[in-house]
Write a protein that holds these residues in place. Sequence first.
Motif, PDB file in Angstrom:
ATOM      1  N   PRO A  75      25.736  38.065  44.545  1.00 56.91           N
ATOM      2  CA  PRO A  75      26.706  39.112  44.199  1.00 56.91           C
ATOM      3  C   PRO A  75      28.132  38.583  44.138  1.00 56.91           C
ATOM      4  CG  PRO A  75      26.184  39.219  46.524  1.00 56.91           C
ATOM      5  CD  PRO A  75      25.324  38.115  45.960  1.00 56.91           C
ATOM      6  N   GLY A  76      28.998  39.347  43.517  1.00 59.13           N
ATOM      7  CA  GLY A  76      30.403  38.973  43.458  1.00 59.13           C
ATOM      8  C   GLY A  76      31.137  39.384  44.724  1.00 59.13           C
ATOM      9  N   ASN A  77      32.213  38.665  45.035  1.00 56.27           N
ATOM     10  CA  ASN A  77      33.116  39.044  46.107  1.00 56.27           C
ATOM     11  C   ASN A  77      33.807  40.354  45.732  1.00 56.27           C
ATOM     12  OD1 ASN A  77      36.187  38.873  47.062  1.00 56.27           O
ATOM     13  ND2 ASN A  77      34.962  37.777  48.562  1.00 56.27           N
ATOM     14  N   LYS A  78      34.296  41.088  46.748  1.00 55.55           N
ATOM     15  CA  LYS A  78      34.911  42.389  46.455  1.00 55.55           C
ATOM     16  C   LYS A  78      36.176  42.248  45.608  1.00 55.55           C
ATOM     17  CE  LYS A  78      37.822  42.841  50.593  1.00 55.55           C
ATOM     18  NZ  LYS A  78      38.147  43.697  51.770  1.00 55.55           N
ATOM     19  N   GLY A  79      36.782  41.065  45.602  1.00 54.00           N
ATOM     20  CA  GLY A  79      37.954  40.846  44.767  1.00 54.00           C
ATOM     21  C   GLY A  79      37.636  40.338  43.374  1.00 54.00           C
ATOM     22  N   SER A  80      36.367  40.033  43.112  1.00 53.82           N
ATOM     23  CA  SER A  80      36.004  39.422  41.827  1.00 53.82           C
ATOM     24  C   SER A  80      36.304  40.325  40.646  1.00 53.82           C
ATOM     25  CB  SER A  80      34.510  39.069  41.814  1.00 53.82           C
ATOM     26  OG  SER A  80      34.183  38.159  42.825  1.00 53.82           O
ATOM     27  N   GLU A  81      35.918  41.592  40.764  1.00 52.99           N
ATOM     28  CA  GLU A  81      36.091  42.511  39.639  1.00 52.99           C
ATOM     29  C   GLU A  81      37.566  42.627  39.251  1.00 52.99           C
ATOM     30  OE1 GLU A  81      35.052  47.127  38.306  1.00 52.99           O
ATOM     31  OE2 GLU A  81      34.432  46.368  40.276  1.00 52.99           O
ATOM     32  N   LEU A  83      39.927  40.377  39.796  1.00 52.52           N
ATOM     33  CA  LEU A  83      40.347  39.115  39.194  1.00 52.52           C
ATOM     34  C   LEU A  83      39.901  39.031  37.734  1.00 52.52           C
ATOM     35  CD1 LEU A  83      39.592  36.681  42.151  1.00 52.52           C
ATOM     36  CD2 LEU A  83      41.851  37.042  41.122  1.00 52.52           C
ATOM     37  N   VAL A  84      38.682  39.476  37.478  1.00 50.76           N
ATOM     38  CA  VAL A  84      38.159  39.460  36.105  1.00 50.76           C
ATOM     39  C   VAL A  84      38.969  40.408  35.225  1.00 50.76           C
ATOM     40  CG1 VAL A  84      36.166  40.065  34.682  1.00 50.76           C
ATOM     41  CG2 VAL A  84      35.848  38.710  36.750  1.00 50.76           C
ATOM     42  N   LYS A  85      39.297  41.583  35.739  1.00 50.13           N
ATOM     43  CA  LYS A  85      40.109  42.522  34.969  1.00 50.13           C
ATOM     44  C   LYS A  85      41.490  41.952  34.672  1.00 50.13           C
ATOM     45  CE  LYS A  85      37.921  46.871  36.360  1.00 50.13           C
ATOM     46  NZ  LYS A  85      38.086  48.152  37.109  1.00 50.13           N
ATOM     47  N   PRO A 350      41.528  44.491  46.655  1.00 48.36           N
ATOM     48  CA  PRO A 350      41.352  43.683  45.443  1.00 48.36           C
ATOM     49  C   PRO A 350      42.680  43.373  44.761  1.00 48.36           C
ATOM     50  CG  PRO A 350      39.629  45.331  45.571  1.00 48.36           C
ATOM     51  CD  PRO A 350      40.581  45.628  46.689  1.00 48.36           C
ATOM     52  N   GLY A 351      43.596  44.335  44.781  1.00 48.23           N
ATOM     53  CA  GLY A 351      44.898  44.099  44.172  1.00 48.23           C
ATOM     54  C   GLY A 351      45.677  43.000  44.874  1.00 48.23           C
ATOM     55  N   GLN A 352      45.571  42.925  46.194  1.00 48.65           N
ATOM     56  CA  GLN A 352      46.269  41.882  46.943  1.00 48.65           C
ATOM     57  C   GLN A 352      45.669  40.505  46.674  1.00 48.65           C
ATOM     58  OE1 GLN A 352      45.803  43.721  50.779  1.00 48.65           O
ATOM     59  NE2 GLN A 352      47.915  44.490  50.808  1.00 48.65           N
ATOM     60  N   VAL A 353      44.364  40.462  46.460  1.00 51.26           N
ATOM     61  CA  VAL A 353      43.722  39.195  46.107  1.00 51.26           C
ATOM     62  C   VAL A 353      44.251  38.704  44.759  1.00 51.26           C
ATOM     63  CG1 VAL A 353      41.526  38.072  45.546  1.00 51.26           C
ATOM     64  CG2 VAL A 353      41.644  39.710  47.441  1.00 51.26           C
ATOM     65  N   VAL A 354      44.320  39.612  43.786  1.00 50.95           N
ATOM     66  CA  VAL A 354      44.851  39.251  42.471  1.00 50.95           C
ATOM     67  C   VAL A 354      46.298  38.803  42.583  1.00 50.95           C
ATOM     68  CG1 VAL A 354      45.438  40.126  40.177  1.00 50.95           C
ATOM     69  CG2 VAL A 354      43.266  40.759  41.230  1.00 50.95           C
ATOM     70  N   GLU A 355      47.081  39.501  43.391  1.00 54.84           N
ATOM     71  CA  GLU A 355      48.494  39.156  43.527  1.00 54.84           C
ATOM     72  C   GLU A 355      48.666  37.765  44.126  1.00 54.84           C
ATOM     73  OE1 GLU A 355      52.536  39.127  43.323  1.00 54.84           O
ATOM     74  OE2 GLU A 355      51.093  40.419  42.301  1.00 54.84           O
ATOM     75  N   ALA A 356      47.823  37.399  45.090  1.00 54.59           N
ATOM     76  CA  ALA A 356      47.916  36.067  45.687  1.00 54.59           C
ATOM     77  C   ALA A 356      47.651  34.985  44.642  1.00 54.59           C
ATOM     78  CB  ALA A 356      46.932  35.944  46.849  1.00 54.59           C
ATOM     79  N   VAL A 357      46.610  35.189  43.834  1.00 54.91           N
ATOM     80  CA  VAL A 357      46.299  34.197  42.795  1.00 54.91           C
ATOM     81  C   VAL A 357      47.384  34.200  41.721  1.00 54.91           C
ATOM     82  CG1 VAL A 357      44.628  33.509  41.027  1.00 54.91           C
ATOM     83  CG2 VAL A 357      43.822  34.383  43.231  1.00 54.91           C
ATOM     84  N   SER A 358      47.829  35.383  41.332  1.00 51.87           N
ATOM     85  CA  SER A 358      48.863  35.486  40.297  1.00 51.87           C
ATOM     86  C   SER A 358      50.167  34.849  40.752  1.00 51.87           C
ATOM     87  CB  SER A 358      49.092  36.954  39.922  1.00 51.87           C
ATOM     88  OG  SER A 358      47.927  37.540  39.385  1.00 51.87           O
TER      89      SER A 358
END
Length: 369
Positions: A75-81, A83-85, A350-358
């Motif tokens: 399965p995907g991590n809860k932040g995967s979706e 990140l994909v978006k 999930p938004g915080q995960v995206v923000e860290a990568v971004s």
Amino acid sequence: MRNARRCSLSIGLCIVLIIGPAWSRTPASVEPRSETGQLQGAPWRIDYPAHWNGELVMLAHGFEPVGTPRPDPWPGNKGSEALVKAGYAVGQSGYRSQGWAVADAIEDTERLRQRFVAQHPDTRRTWILGFSMGGAVAIATLERLPQHYTGGISLCGANLPGDVLAAEMLTSLVAFEYFFPAAKGVPEAGLTSPAAAHLPQAQTYDAIEAAVQANPAAAATLAKRLELQPDELADTISLHTLVFQQLVTRSGGMPVGNTRTVYAGFGDDKAFNAKVRRITADAGAQAWVERELGLTGVLRRPLLLQYNHDDPSVTPRFEPIYPALAARAGATPPPTTLPATGEGHCDFTPGQVVEAVSTQSRWAKEPTR
């Protein structure tokens, strides 16, 4: 690149200018998609966005106790979706083994990265993102394989060299034995003994919880030293038992000792140091920990760290350890720590995960940073 001026220079040049690189083109399908499979015994998953930004996130998951049922497909991590978006492709290995599988995780993640890049040679940037134990995977990967990554992110990470991790686990286990001697259900030789490795996890937890409940004063003293709330003590000692026994199993012996350790912060420290169980390390096991779980602090790529508030698994005393190691090693650039967020272990939206990568991706575009 899309200004197709002077097309007469050459037909070939015009085609390049108009079409642009493969990652900038709209794919035939506008729907995200996933692939799953096995690589040398490790389950894996890759999630593709509808409109790829050309960047790949290799995601390293955290500690999975031995014997935990494994879903198929992975399965995907809860932040995967999220990140994909946001346009990232996300690759995740489930690792070929469970437990404190840092060494396996590094190799399995690298195999999956190679698979992706072989199929997508136009990948612009690759990031390594780790959660909890995966934080150590991310940092070790960034130290050992910097040529393959633009940078790394460790969220709620156990960002500790193996010897430090083993010493911390040992401290909490011998301290539990000191404060709760002869606890019912705990092996006479203690939670560091081989007998403890064979106890079911639920039985270990129940024995620890019963001892803690029977002596609130001792529980309060130990919890304060370990930077925990008393009601977090049983869970934490149980987890430390699992991790420590994993280190013993994987290293083939006692990976750390305390014969010369002078402890502090346990109330009556003189009495504690006089009576606490002393353990001698096995040289071969120590060498394994240094080789397989060692961190040097030598960074040649940017690393971003972020923690949670009131995390019982990664407490505040752990947070400065890797930055200090990196400073001594002259890491260039030094790691950056973002303000803590959330409550508990790995409490990121999930938004915080995206923000860290971004954030890392934006910084990569700033050469003067």
